[in-house]
Motif scaffolding. Structure first.
Motif, PDB file in Angstrom:
ATOM      1  N   ASP A  84       0.814  -1.215   0.000  1.00 41.23           N
ATOM      2  CA  ASP A  84       0.000   0.000   0.000  1.00 41.23           C
ATOM      3  C   ASP A  84       0.849   1.266   0.000  1.00 41.23           C
ATOM      4  O   ASP A  84       0.458   2.282  -0.575  1.00 41.23           O
ATOM      5  N   TYR A  85       1.998   1.209   0.655  1.00 47.75           N
ATOM      6  CA  TYR A  85       2.822   2.408   0.793  1.00 47.75           C
ATOM      7  C   TYR A  85       4.180   2.210   0.128  1.00 47.75           C
ATOM      8  O   TYR A  85       4.684   1.092   0.029  1.00 47.75           O
ATOM      9  N   ALA A  86       4.752   3.333  -0.296  1.00 47.55           N
ATOM     10  CA  ALA A  86       6.044   3.299  -0.968  1.00 47.55           C
ATOM     11  C   ALA A  86       7.092   4.016  -0.130  1.00 47.55           C
ATOM     12  O   ALA A  86       6.778   4.868   0.708  1.00 47.55           O
ATOM     13  N   GLN A  87       8.342   3.680  -0.392  1.00 49.44           N
ATOM     14  CA  GLN A  87       9.466   4.388   0.205  1.00 49.44           C
ATOM     15  C   GLN A  87       9.981   5.402  -0.812  1.00 49.44           C
ATOM     16  O   GLN A  87      10.067   5.111  -2.008  1.00 49.44           O
ATOM     17  N   LEU A  88      10.303   6.606  -0.334  1.00 52.55           N
ATOM     18  CA  LEU A  88      10.838   7.652  -1.202  1.00 52.55           C
ATOM     19  C   LEU A  88      12.358   7.548  -1.246  1.00 52.55           C
ATOM     20  O   LEU A  88      13.016   7.443  -0.204  1.00 52.55           O
ATOM     21  N   TRP A  89      12.913   7.564  -2.467  1.00 54.72           N
ATOM     22  CA  TRP A  89      14.357   7.529  -2.689  1.00 54.72           C
ATOM     23  C   TRP A  89      14.757   8.707  -3.567  1.00 54.72           C
ATOM     24  O   TRP A  89      13.916   9.296  -4.260  1.00 54.72           O
ATOM     25  N   VAL A  90      16.052   9.034  -3.547  1.00 57.28           N
ATOM     26  CA  VAL A  90      16.606   9.991  -4.502  1.00 57.28           C
ATOM     27  C   VAL A  90      17.838   9.378  -5.152  1.00 57.28           C
ATOM     28  O   VAL A  90      18.573   8.603  -4.525  1.00 57.28           O
ATOM     29  N   TYR A  91      18.037   9.729  -6.411  1.00 58.50           N
ATOM     30  CA  TYR A  91      19.204   9.288  -7.175  1.00 58.50           C
ATOM     31  C   TYR A  91      20.037  10.508  -7.520  1.00 58.50           C
ATOM     32  O   TYR A  91      19.522  11.494  -8.071  1.00 58.50           O
ATOM     33  N   ASP A  92      21.314  10.473  -7.161  1.00 55.67           N
ATOM     34  CA  ASP A  92      22.245  11.553  -7.470  1.00 55.67           C
ATOM     35  C   ASP A  92      22.826  11.295  -8.857  1.00 55.67           C
ATOM     36  O   ASP A  92      23.633  10.381  -9.045  1.00 55.67           O
ATOM     37  N   VAL A  93      22.403  12.092  -9.832  1.00 58.99           N
ATOM     38  CA  VAL A  93      22.842  11.882 -11.212  1.00 58.99           C
ATOM     39  C   VAL A  93      24.343  12.104 -11.338  1.00 58.99           C
ATOM     40  O   VAL A  93      25.015  11.469 -12.158  1.00 58.99           O
ATOM     41  N   ALA A  94      24.902  12.978 -10.490  1.00 57.47           N
ATOM     42  CA  ALA A  94      26.325  13.312 -10.596  1.00 57.47           C
ATOM     43  C   ALA A  94      27.224  12.153 -10.185  1.00 57.47           C
ATOM     44  O   ALA A  94      28.232  11.872 -10.845  1.00 57.47           O
ATOM     45  N   ASN A  95      26.877  11.459  -9.077  1.00 55.47           N
ATOM     46  CA  ASN A  95      27.770  10.386  -8.615  1.00 55.47           C
ATOM     47  C   ASN A  95      27.187   8.988  -8.776  1.00 55.47           C
ATOM     48  O   ASN A  95      27.841   7.997  -8.435  1.00 55.47           O
ATOM     49  N   GLY A  96      25.949   8.893  -9.273  1.00 59.12           N
ATOM     50  CA  GLY A  96      25.368   7.590  -9.559  1.00 59.12           C
ATOM     51  C   GLY A  96      24.908   6.814  -8.341  1.00 59.12           C
ATOM     52  O   GLY A  96      24.685   5.599  -8.438  1.00 59.12           O
ATOM     53  N   ARG A  97      24.715   7.474  -7.193  1.00 56.17           N
ATOM     54  CA  ARG A  97      24.308   6.782  -5.976  1.00 56.17           C
ATOM     55  C   ARG A  97      22.842   7.073  -5.655  1.00 56.17           C
ATOM     56  O   ARG A  97      22.317   8.135  -5.994  1.00 56.17           O
ATOM     57  N   THR A  98      22.185   6.116  -4.988  1.00 55.75           N
ATOM     58  CA  THR A  98      20.805   6.293  -4.545  1.00 55.75           C
ATOM     59  C   THR A  98      20.757   6.328  -3.022  1.00 55.75           C
ATOM     60  O   THR A  98      21.570   5.682  -2.345  1.00 55.75           O
ATOM     61  N   TYR A  99      19.769   7.089  -2.485  1.00 54.27           N
ATOM     62  CA  TYR A  99      19.643   7.259  -1.041  1.00 54.27           C
ATOM     63  C   TYR A  99      18.173   7.128  -0.639  1.00 54.27           C
ATOM     64  O   TYR A  99      17.303   7.756  -1.265  1.00 54.27           O
ATOM     65  N   PRO A 100      17.872   6.351   0.411  1.00 53.16           N
ATOM     66  CA  PRO A 100      16.494   6.315   0.915  1.00 53.16           C
ATOM     67  C   PRO A 100      16.184   7.589   1.691  1.00 53.16           C
ATOM     68  O   PRO A 100      17.021   8.089   2.450  1.00 53.16           O
ATOM     69  N   VAL A 101      14.971   8.118   1.508  1.00 52.63           N
ATOM     70  CA  VAL A 101      14.583   9.370   2.154  1.00 52.63           C
ATOM     71  C   VAL A 101      13.613   9.128   3.302  1.00 52.63           C
ATOM     72  O   VAL A 101      13.839   9.563   4.428  1.00 52.63           O
ATOM     73  N   HIS A 102      12.505   8.406   3.021  1.00 51.87           N
ATOM     74  CA  HIS A 102      11.480   8.224   4.057  1.00 51.87           C
ATOM     75  C   HIS A 102      10.520   7.125   3.630  1.00 51.87           C
ATOM     76  O   HIS A 102      10.352   6.855   2.436  1.00 51.87           O
TER      77      HIS A 102
END
Length: 426
Positions: A84-102
Motif C-alpha cells: 500500500d505504501y512506498a518508500q521515497l528515494w533519490v538518485y544523485d545523477v552526478a555520482n550515480g548513488r541512490t539514497y532512501p529518504v522516508h
C-alpha cells in the motif's frame, strides 16, 4: 535573338528557384540532447543523449521526478507491487548513488531551486534538505494537510487542510500560507482563504473537503486548483477553482475529475487549459476548454465526437493534444479508442495531426521539450509502450526509448508520469 535570350534567362531563373527550393534547410533535429528518467520492468532507468543505463536493481520503482536543477531524481519504490505504501528515494545523477529518504510517502515535489524535496506522510508535510549534495534528515513543516505546493520563489508553501466530519456535517477545506526555511526552526503560518461551504457551481452544491496541488499563472496573478469532494463523490465530479493571488477574488470555473495534469497554465499570461467534464469515464463528456480573465464561460476546443485525453502547451498560441474518437456510451469498448497527437490553435481551435500511429496503437501524453523546439509522446498498443520524440512540427519523428512500463490507469485515464520524467530545461 532577343527572344532566345529571354527564354534562356527564364530557364536560368527557374533553375535558380528550383535549387533554392530543394536546398531549403530542414528543421534541425532536437532530440540528441534530451534526458529522460523512466521505468522499465519495474526498475528506474536514465537515458542521456543516446545512452541508457539502469539505476535500480531491486524493488518496484515508480513516479520518477527530475529536480529542476537536474542534479537529482526522486522516485518511489515498493518491495512488492501489492504494498500500500512506498518508500521515497533519490538518485544523485552526478555520482550515480541512490539514497532512501522516508517510508510511507504519498507524494513528493521539488522546490523551484531543486535542492529541497517536500513530501507527504499521511497528513504531515516534511522536507528533505539536499543543498550540500548530501541527504539530511527530513524536517516536519506542518501537520494536518490535504495537499501542498511550493511558492513560486521557494520561500514556503501554500497548503490546504482536510475537512472534517462534524455533528453538523462536513467542514470545508481551508488554505494556509506557510513560510519555511530549513535554516530556521520558527515557521510562520497564516490562514489565506476558506473555501465556501457548500461550494455552489452551476446550481449544484459540492463538498469541498480537500484540494489538489496549486498552480500559479505565469503573470503571478491567479492560482488554479481543484476543490475535491469525499472519495466516492470525487471519482465523478470536482470543481476547478481560480483564486486571485491576494485572496480577494474566488471563481469556480468548471467541473472536472481530480487529475492535476488536466489543468495547465499557458507559458505566458493567464490563460488556463482544462479538460473539463464530470463522470469517472475519462472518454465520455470531457472537453478541452480555455479560460482567461475575467474567467467566465470557457472556450471549447474539442470537436463533437472527439475526446481529448491529455494536453500540453507548446507555446502561448498552440497546444499539443492527444485526441481520439469519443465512444457514444460506456458500453462500447473504451480501450479501442486510440488517440493521435494534434496541434491545436488556441484562438481558432483549428487542428492538424502531428503523429501517425499504426492501426491498433495510440499516441498518448504529448509533452513539449527543449523550450518548445521538440516534443514527445508515448506510443502504446496494449502490449508495449515506447517513447517517441520529434521536432515541434512533428518532423523527424523517431523511436527514442523502447519498452517502458505502462502508466497507472483508472477508467481509461493513464498516468504516464508514473513511469517517465523529462529533465527540465535550465
Amino acid at each position: 535573338m532577343k527572344r532566345f535570350r529571354k527564354q534562356t534567362g527564364l530557364v536560368f531563373l527557374c533553375v535558380i528557384l528550383l535549387f533554392c527550393w530543394t536546398s531549403a534547410p530542414v528543421a534541425a533535429w532536437q532530440g540528441d540532447s534530451l534526458e529522460l528518467a523512466f521505468i522499465r520492468d519495474g526498475k528506474l532507468w536514465v537515458k542521456q543523449g543516446v545512452q541508457e543505463r539502469p539505476v535500480t536493481a531491486d524493488g518496484i520503482a515508480s513516479w520518477p521526478l527530475w529536480s529542476p536543477d537536474g542534479r537529482w531524481i526522486a522516485f518511489q519504490k515498493r518491495e512488492r507491487a501489492q504494498d500500500d505504501y512506498a518508500q521515497l528515494w533519490v538518485y544523485d545523477v552526478a555520482n550515480g548513488r541512490t539514497y532512501p529518504v522516508h517510508d510511507r510517502v504519498i507524494s513528493a515535489r521539488w522546490s523551484p531551486q531543486g535542492s529541497l524535496l517536500a513530501f507527504r506522510v499521511d497528513s504531515d508535510l516534511l522536507v528533505a534538505d539536499l543543498r550540500a549534495g548530501v541527504l539530511k534528515a527530513a524536517q516536519q513543516v506542518v501537520p494536518g494537510i490535504s495537499d501542498y505546493t511550493w511558492f513560486p520563489d521557494g520561500s514556503g508553501f501554500l497548503v490546504s487542510s482536510l475537512g472534517q466530519l462534524a455533528p453538523t456535517g462536513w467542514t470545508s477545506s481551508e488554505l494556509y500560507k506557510v513560510w519555511y526555511s530549513p535554516d530556521e526552526e520558527a515557521k510562520q503560518v497564516r490562514k489565506f482563504y476558506s473555501l465556501p461551504n457548500p461550494l455552489r457551481f452551476l446550481d449544484q452544491e459540492y463538498l469541498a473537503i480537500g484540494t489538489s496541488g496549486f498552480k500559479w499563472s505565469e503573470d503571478g496573478k491567479w492560482i488554479a486548483f481543484i476543490a475535491t469532494q469525499t472519495a466516492s463523490l470525487s471519482a465523478d465530479a470536482n470543481v476547478l477553482c481560480l483564486l486571485s493571488a491576494d485572496g480577494k477574488s474566488f471563481k469556480p470555473a468548471a467541473e472536472m475529475l481530480a487529475y492535476d495534469e488536466w489543468f495547465k497554465w499557458a507559458p505566458i499570461g493567464a490563460k488556463l487549459g482544462v479538460i473539463a467534464g464530470s463522470g469517472r469515464f475519462s472518454l465520455l463528456g470531457k472537453r478541452l476548454s480555455l479560460f482567461g480573465p475575467p474567467f467566465g464561460e470557457g472556450q471549447n476546443l474539442t470537436p463533437e465526437g472527439r475526446a481529448d485525453r491529455s494536453f500540453a502547451w507548446l507555446n502561448e498560441k498552440s497546444l499539443l493534444v492527444a485526441r481520439s474518437a469519443a465512444p457514444k456510451s460506456d458500453r462500447e469498448p473504451l480501450g479501442n479508442a486510440f488517440p493521435r497527437v494534434m496541434l491545436v490553435d488556441a484562438k481558432s481551435g483549428s487542428a492538424r495531426p502531428l503523429s501517425s500511429p499504426p492501426v491498433g496503437a495510440g499516441d498518448f501524453d504529448p509533452q513539449a521539450l527543449a523550450g518548445g523546439k521538440a516534443m514527445s509522446w508515448v506510443r502504446w498498443n496494449k502490449k508495449r509502450a515506447d517513447i517517441w520524440v520529434a521536432n515541434s512540427d512533428g518532423s523527424q519523428a523517431k523511436l527514442w526509448v523502447e519498452g517502458i512500463g505502462e502508466g497507472q490507469m483508472y477508467y481509461e485515464h493513464w498516468h504516464w508520469d508514473s513511469v517517465l520524467s523529462w529533465k527540465p530545461v535550465p
